[in-house]
Design a protein around this motif. Structure first.
Motif, PDB file in Angstrom:
ATOM      1  N   ALA A 230       0.839  -1.201   0.000  1.00 30.22           N
ATOM      2  CA  ALA A 230       0.000   0.000   0.000  1.00 30.22           C
ATOM      3  C   ALA A 230       0.876   1.254   0.000  1.00 30.22           C
ATOM      4  N   ALA A 231       1.937   1.213   0.797  1.00 29.10           N
ATOM      5  CA  ALA A 231       2.839   2.374   0.864  1.00 29.10           C
ATOM      6  C   ALA A 231       3.586   2.550  -0.461  1.00 29.10           C
ATOM      7  N   LEU A 232       3.949   1.415  -1.070  1.00 31.26           N
ATOM      8  CA  LEU A 232       4.647   1.450  -2.364  1.00 31.26           C
ATOM      9  C   LEU A 232       3.760   2.076  -3.441  1.00 31.26           C
ATOM     10  N   SER A 233       2.509   1.596  -3.484  1.00 37.87           N
ATOM     11  CA  SER A 233       1.551   2.133  -4.455  1.00 37.87           C
ATOM     12  C   SER A 233       1.377   3.633  -4.270  1.00 37.87           C
ATOM     13  N   ALA A 234       1.290   4.043  -3.016  1.00 39.65           N
ATOM     14  CA  ALA A 234       1.071   5.464  -2.727  1.00 39.65           C
ATOM     15  C   ALA A 234       2.228   6.325  -3.239  1.00 39.65           C
ATOM     16  N   LEU A 235       3.402   5.699  -3.370  1.00 40.04           N
ATOM     17  CA  LEU A 235       4.558   6.436  -3.905  1.00 40.04           C
ATOM     18  C   LEU A 235       4.567   6.443  -5.437  1.00 40.04           C
ATOM     19  N   GLY A 236       3.588   5.747  -6.017  1.00 34.91           N
ATOM     20  CA  GLY A 236       3.542   5.656  -7.481  1.00 34.91           C
ATOM     21  C   GLY A 236       4.568   4.676  -8.022  1.00 34.91           C
ATOM     22  N   ALA A 237       5.080   3.797  -7.161  1.00 33.77           N
ATOM     23  CA  ALA A 237       6.113   2.843  -7.584  1.00 33.77           C
ATOM     24  C   ALA A 237       5.464   1.621  -8.232  1.00 33.77           C
ATOM     25  N   GLU A 238       6.299   0.768  -8.804  1.00 32.90           N
ATOM     26  CA  GLU A 238       5.811  -0.455  -9.473  1.00 32.90           C
ATOM     27  C   GLU A 238       5.120  -1.363  -8.455  1.00 32.90           C
ATOM     28  N   ASP A 239       3.856  -1.659  -8.682  1.00 33.72           N
ATOM     29  CA  ASP A 239       3.134  -2.424  -7.660  1.00 33.72           C
ATOM     30  C   ASP A 239       2.385  -3.631  -8.234  1.00 33.72           C
ATOM     31  N   TRP A 240       2.832  -4.137  -9.382  1.00 33.95           N
ATOM     32  CA  TRP A 240       2.126  -5.272  -9.990  1.00 33.95           C
ATOM     33  C   TRP A 240       2.497  -6.609  -9.372  1.00 33.95           C
ATOM     34  N   PHE A 241       3.609  -6.657  -8.658  1.00 31.98           N
ATOM     35  CA  PHE A 241       4.017  -7.924  -8.029  1.00 31.98           C
ATOM     36  C   PHE A 241       3.879  -7.759  -6.530  1.00 31.98           C
ATOM     37  N   ASN A 242       3.038  -8.576  -5.935  1.00 35.42           N
ATOM     38  CA  ASN A 242       2.631  -8.372  -4.544  1.00 35.42           C
ATOM     39  C   ASN A 242       3.580  -9.034  -3.545  1.00 35.42           C
ATOM     40  N   LEU A 243       4.239  -8.203  -2.776  1.00 35.62           N
ATOM     41  CA  LEU A 243       5.135  -8.708  -1.737  1.00 35.62           C
ATOM     42  C   LEU A 243       4.522  -8.377  -0.379  1.00 35.62           C
ATOM     43  N   GLY A 244       4.076  -9.416   0.300  1.00 36.45           N
ATOM     44  CA  GLY A 244       3.453  -9.223   1.603  1.00 36.45           C
ATOM     45  C   GLY A 244       4.474  -8.810   2.650  1.00 36.45           C
ATOM     46  N   ASP A 245       3.977  -8.214   3.730  1.00 32.05           N
ATOM     47  CA  ASP A 245       4.886  -7.712   4.773  1.00 32.05           C
ATOM     48  C   ASP A 245       5.740  -8.833   5.367  1.00 32.05           C
ATOM     49  N   ARG A 246       5.109  -9.977   5.645  1.00 33.14           N
ATOM     50  CA  ARG A 246       5.862 -11.089   6.245  1.00 33.14           C
ATOM     51  C   ARG A 246       6.771 -11.749   5.210  1.00 33.14           C
ATOM     52  N   ASP A 247       6.231 -11.920   4.011  1.00 31.22           N
ATOM     53  CA  ASP A 247       6.986 -12.534   2.912  1.00 31.22           C
ATOM     54  C   ASP A 247       8.262 -11.737   2.605  1.00 31.22           C
ATOM     55  N   LEU A 248       8.156 -10.430   2.757  1.00 33.94           N
ATOM     56  CA  LEU A 248       9.276  -9.537   2.462  1.00 33.94           C
ATOM     57  C   LEU A 248      10.554  -9.960   3.191  1.00 33.94           C
TER      58      LEU A 248
END
Ligand code: FO1
Length: 322
Positions: free
Chosen positions: A79-97
């Protein structure tokens, strides 16, 4: 007594059978060799989706609905990444990160992927060896009308929509089997090789094209059995049937057996494909007809048990006839 089983595995579907195998076989009797052709570098992180899908599935941390990623996941980072207008098509979960950050750090420090994978899977409580096919990068690339496409771009960003005319595995010619896979290929006690129900082009072929792997598996003299990811003329999950059609073969278990071209001694197929059993025999592939769809843990165990029993049946006389 030959006792060790080698399982070749991709992501979601393959991992379910791998889970069943781990519940039937002791850690010293099973090695899971995982496709790394899907790996990619994204947002500066080294992501190994199939390794992580196998790791989360075996440790029961996987999100069973999605098949990939962790259960009880949160998505604040995305969500924070998207808000920055960054590439957000590949979903990295908080725990998975955490997996990707730690893998990236250790790879950058010069450690091989196989050692990192061994440590991370052990940290998740997995006793069975989970082994990348290679420590060198191999990258699956799809040729489409719109040009060459990296695997995750095709699979996730483009949702497998582009029509594919060819699949290639960049880096494969220069790759070597990972040390654990090389050691497996030198063993004398391999009882069977199991190709988990993973996409033949996108999950199993990248493993087989690593120099020495396909020939090395055949040279083991053990039965090689696959579990079909194709049910009827459709893939259980993902683009296997669509790819077959685009590459000019009629989607089904005959095409699957023919694709492996002399590698398989046995193939576990679904009741929906029972009519193809005789044609498989004619190709020299012994069929085992069952319910090949894994809904629950009982299915994973049953299918694993049936696959091992097909391999055991094939172990001696059938190989001598070939
Ligand atoms: N698959 C998706 O369809 N969409 C995603 O956003 C996605 C993210 C993702 C993150 C980490 C990971 O380990 C796997 C992920 N996958 C995602 C699955 C992955 O792309 C495919 O399942 C495999 O590469 C195919 O086996």
């Amino acid at each position: 007594m030959k006792s060790h089983i080698i399982a070749l595995c991709g992501g979601v579907g393959g991992a379910k059978l791998a889970f069943g195998l781990t519940r039937l076989l002791a850690p010293q009797d099973l090695t899971i060799v995982v496709n790394t052709g899907d790996d990619f570098e994204h947002l500066g992180l080294s992501v190994s989706p199939d390794i992580d899908t196998v790791a989360y599935t075996l440790s029961d941390l996987a999100d069973r609905e999605r098949g990939w990623g962790r259960k009880d996941e949160t998505w604040n980072f995305m969500a924070a990444l998207s808000a920055l207008g960054a590439e957000d098509w590949f979903n990295l979960g908080d725990r998975d990160l955490a997996m990707h950050v730690e893998r990236t750090r250790r790879l950058a420090a010069g450690e091989p992927l196989s050692r990192i994978t061994a440590d991370l899977t052990a940290a998740l409580g997995i006793g069975h060896p989970v082994v990348p096919m290679s420590d060198q990068p191999v990258r699956t690339v799809l040729t489409t009308a719109g040009g060459d496409m990296a695997f995750q771009t095709y699979f996730v960003r483009e949702r497998c929509q582009p029509v594919v005319s060819a699949v290639r595995y960049d880096g494969a010619a220069k790759a070597r089997p990972s040390p654990a896979l090389a050691a497996l290929l030198a063993r004398k006690d391999i009882a069977a090789v199991v190709l988990c129900p993973s996409n033949p082009y996108l999950s199993i072929d990248p493993i087989l094209v690593v120099p020495g792997v396909r020939a090395g598996l055949l040279a083991l003299g053990a039965p090689i059995v696959a579990v079909s990811p194709i049910i009827g003329d459709a893939a259980l999950k993902g683009p296997a049937a669509k790819l077959m059609a685009e590459l000019g073969v009629a989607p089904g278990v005959i095409a699957l057996a023919q694709h492996y071209d002399g590698l398989l001694h046995g193939l576990v197929i679904d009741h929906a494909n029972a009519a193809d059993a005789e044609a498989l025999r004619a190709l020299g592939v012994r069929p085992f007809v069952t319910d090949a769809v894994m809904h629950a843990d009982e299915d994973r165990l049953r299918l694993a048990r049936e696959t091992l029993s097909l391999a055991a049946d094939l172990a001696q006389p059938a190989l001598e006839h070939r």
